[in-house]
Scaffold this active site. Structure first.
Site, PDB file in Angstrom:
ATOM      1  N   GLU A 194      36.404  28.609  41.160  1.00 23.26           N
ATOM      2  CA  GLU A 194      36.326  28.146  42.566  1.00 23.26           C
ATOM      3  C   GLU A 194      34.845  27.022  42.353  1.00 23.26           C
ATOM      4  O   GLU A 194      34.989  26.156  43.035  1.00 23.26           O
ATOM      5  CB  GLU A 194      36.372  29.061  43.398  1.00 23.26           C
ATOM      6  CG  GLU A 194      36.669  28.743  44.908  1.00 23.26           C
ATOM      7  CD  GLU A 194      36.736  29.784  45.669  1.00 23.26           C
ATOM      8  OE1 GLU A 194      37.121  29.525  46.935  1.00 23.26           O
ATOM      9  OE2 GLU A 194      36.147  30.849  45.484  1.00 23.26           O
ATOM     10  N   ASP A 195      33.942  27.471  41.767  1.00 23.72           N
ATOM     11  CA  ASP A 195      32.718  26.789  41.760  1.00 23.72           C
ATOM     12  C   ASP A 195      32.266  25.991  40.600  1.00 23.72           C
ATOM     13  O   ASP A 195      31.070  25.871  40.570  1.00 23.72           O
ATOM     14  CB  ASP A 195      31.621  27.806  42.323  1.00 23.72           C
ATOM     15  CG  ASP A 195      32.105  28.481  43.980  1.00 23.72           C
ATOM     16  OD1 ASP A 195      32.541  27.411  44.558  1.00 23.72           O
ATOM     17  OD2 ASP A 195      31.748  29.467  44.245  1.00 23.72           O
TER      18      ASP A 195
END
Ligand code: MN
Length: 506
Positions: free
Chosen positions: A75-76
């Site tokens: 996600e990051d």
């Protein structure tokens, strides 16, 4: 936090391959998050490390800890799920992917929280370790909540109380449940929290510590004479549970006496009963409070002997007697089944019957409505859920009435409630509600306030307080006066009692 601390937390229970896996996951996550910072100002990697540390504390296996380190990578960072799969295999990729998907649950308050609950359970059905990682992730986020803006804090705290806390309770992971509750309490009721911290943590504990020590020393001497190996610790109840007690039973802090328990850990079941005998010969037991959860474990497999005795000064003191295995189970619930300590890499399916039932229920009921209906029978047996005409879900205690519902919606709705439709049928205001009832309150705008007779049947503290508040003497006068205008007298007839503003009708 360092990766060495995470590994140290597993206390040498991991194999060399396991340790290497965790180190490799750390190196990968550190590379992926390099240069990123958390809102706290720390390097981002601190968060996955803390998450992994909590998982290690719970005694979870190496794959879960590795997935905890990697949980925010897809996600990051620029790395994708397939990068994780390539480097760490299907299992870990599955765990990371599931946690990422759970992050997509958007919490929009109670209305849609059934949907979130269902997603949680679906994830749990596939592999409950996903939930453990999500819990660890959430716990660390709660610990750093103070750095977020107020509205976000409130949202996260509410969401935690609505979704995470009941599930942690269901799974018997008390250790997490308590921490989450206390952390949320701090943000949801800051003033009451601070007050309780002062009264309880600072004043009461100091006073009780001496008492606990005295009892522990006495017992320890006797157990030593009996050749029973033992470890005695004092456990204080957590803040939130005390606050709940004060609230539910409308009691003051000083009236709550069972704020601590003494825990005795002995090597085996035999010694549990011998220890019980020793305690009962030292102090008189309160026989109504004795529970043998060893012979009769709780549904979530909790085992221990509980007994309450009259200690020095007649003070009620609870003892919990258990083996180290029982202790592990009590702290970490079904997470204990995934422990690296007992099973190494071979992981048995939990034998917990009710989890199996939930999972079966889920297979047989594709739609959310039926699923939740079956689900809550198990988890929420002491609570019920009813719907407003707008489809909002309200949680009430069993036995709650339409008046409780009305006050749960809004004080004003309660004060002006005149009638009720339950599932579109006209019903009485004292009719106990059932799960999934559709409740519509009929309001009389002219009505000036609640009927004192309601106090006889309402179940929730909120309704009780709201009604009492309205019926306080000054308001009562006005109530009578309005009912019979002839008896109206000027409000300032008693200079010692200035006219009181009614908070309920703002
Ligand atoms: Mn995270």
């Amino acid at each position: 936090m360092t990766i060495e601390q995470v590994i140290a937390q597993t206390q040498g229970h991991l194999s060399k391959a396991d340790t290497e896996l965790i180190e490799r996951a750390y190196a990968f996550a550190a590379k992926a998050h390099r240069g990123q910072k958390r809102i706290t100002g720390e390097p981002y990697i601190e968060h996955p490390l803390q998450t992994a540390f909590i998982l290690a504390q719970m005694g979870l296996d190496a794959k879960t800890i590795a997935a905890g380190l990697l949980h925010d990578v897809p996600e990051d960072s620029k790395y994708t799920l397939s990068d994780i799969k390539k480097n760490f295999g299907e299992d870990i990729a599955f765990l990371v992917d599931s946690v990422t998907k759970l992050n997509l649950i958007e919490y929009h308050g109670r209305t849609r929280y059934r949907e979130s609950l269902k997603k949680m359970f679906l994830a749990m059905a596939k592999d409950v370790r996903v939930i453990f990682i999500k819990f660890a992730d959430r716990l660390h986020n709660l610990r750093t909540l103070e750095y977020l803006p107020e509205d976000k804090r409130q949202k996260i705290a509410n969401e935690t109380m609505d979704i995470y806390v009941p599930i942690a309770g269901l799974l018997g992971i008390w250790h997490l449940k308590w921490q989450m509750e206390d952390l949320c309490f701090k943000y949801l009721h800051p003033t009451e929290y601070q007050e309780l911290v002062q009264k309880y943590e600072v004043e009461k504990k100091l006073e009780l510590n001496q008492y606990i020590e005295q009892m522990a020393t006495t017992l320890s001497q006797v157990l030593t004479q009996l050749n029973i190996e033992h470890k005695i610790t004092g456990r204080f109840k957590h803040l939130y549970s005390i606050w709940e007690k004060m609230h539910d039973k409308n009691r003051k802090f000083d009236e709550i006496y069972d704020v601590f328990a003494l825990r005795v850990i002995v090597p085996d079941v035999d010694n549990c009963y011998r220890t019980l005998g020793a305690i009962h010969s030292l102090w008189r037991p309160n026989i109504n409070r004795f529970k043998d959860y060893i012979a009769l474990p709780k549904p979530n497999e909790y085992q221990s002997l509980h007994t309450t005795v009259f200690g020095p000064g007649g003070k009620a003191t609870e003892f919990q007697i258990r083996t180290p295995e029982m202790h592990e189970q009590a702290q970490y619930g079904i997470a204990a089944h995934w422990s690296y300590k007992e099973y190494g890499s071979k992981r048995p399916t939990p034998k917990v019957g009710w989890i199996q039932e939930i999972l079966n229920a889920q297979k047989n009921s594709p739609d959310t409505q039926t699923f939740i209906q079956q689900l809550r029978l198990d988890i929420f047996s002491d609570r019920l859920f009813v719907l407003s005409p707008k489809g909002d879900v309200y949680e009430l205690p069993v036995g709650a009435t339409p008046i409780d519902f009305a006050y749960a919606v809004h004080t004003d709705v309660g004060n002006k409630a005149k009638g009720v439709l339950i599932n579109n049928k006209i019903s009485r205001l004292d009719e106990p509600l059932h799960n999934n009832d559709l409740v519509e309150i009929i309001i009389d705008k002219q009505q000036t306030g609640p009927d004192p007779a309601w106090l006889k049947f309402v179940k929730t503290t909120k309704a009780k307080n709201a009604i009492r508040q309205y019926l306080k003497p000054s308001a009562l006068n006005r109530f009578a006066a309005l009912a019979n205008p002839k008896h109206w007298w000027p409000r300032h007839h008693n200079p010692n009692q200035p006219p009181e503003k009614n908070k309920n009708l703002e």
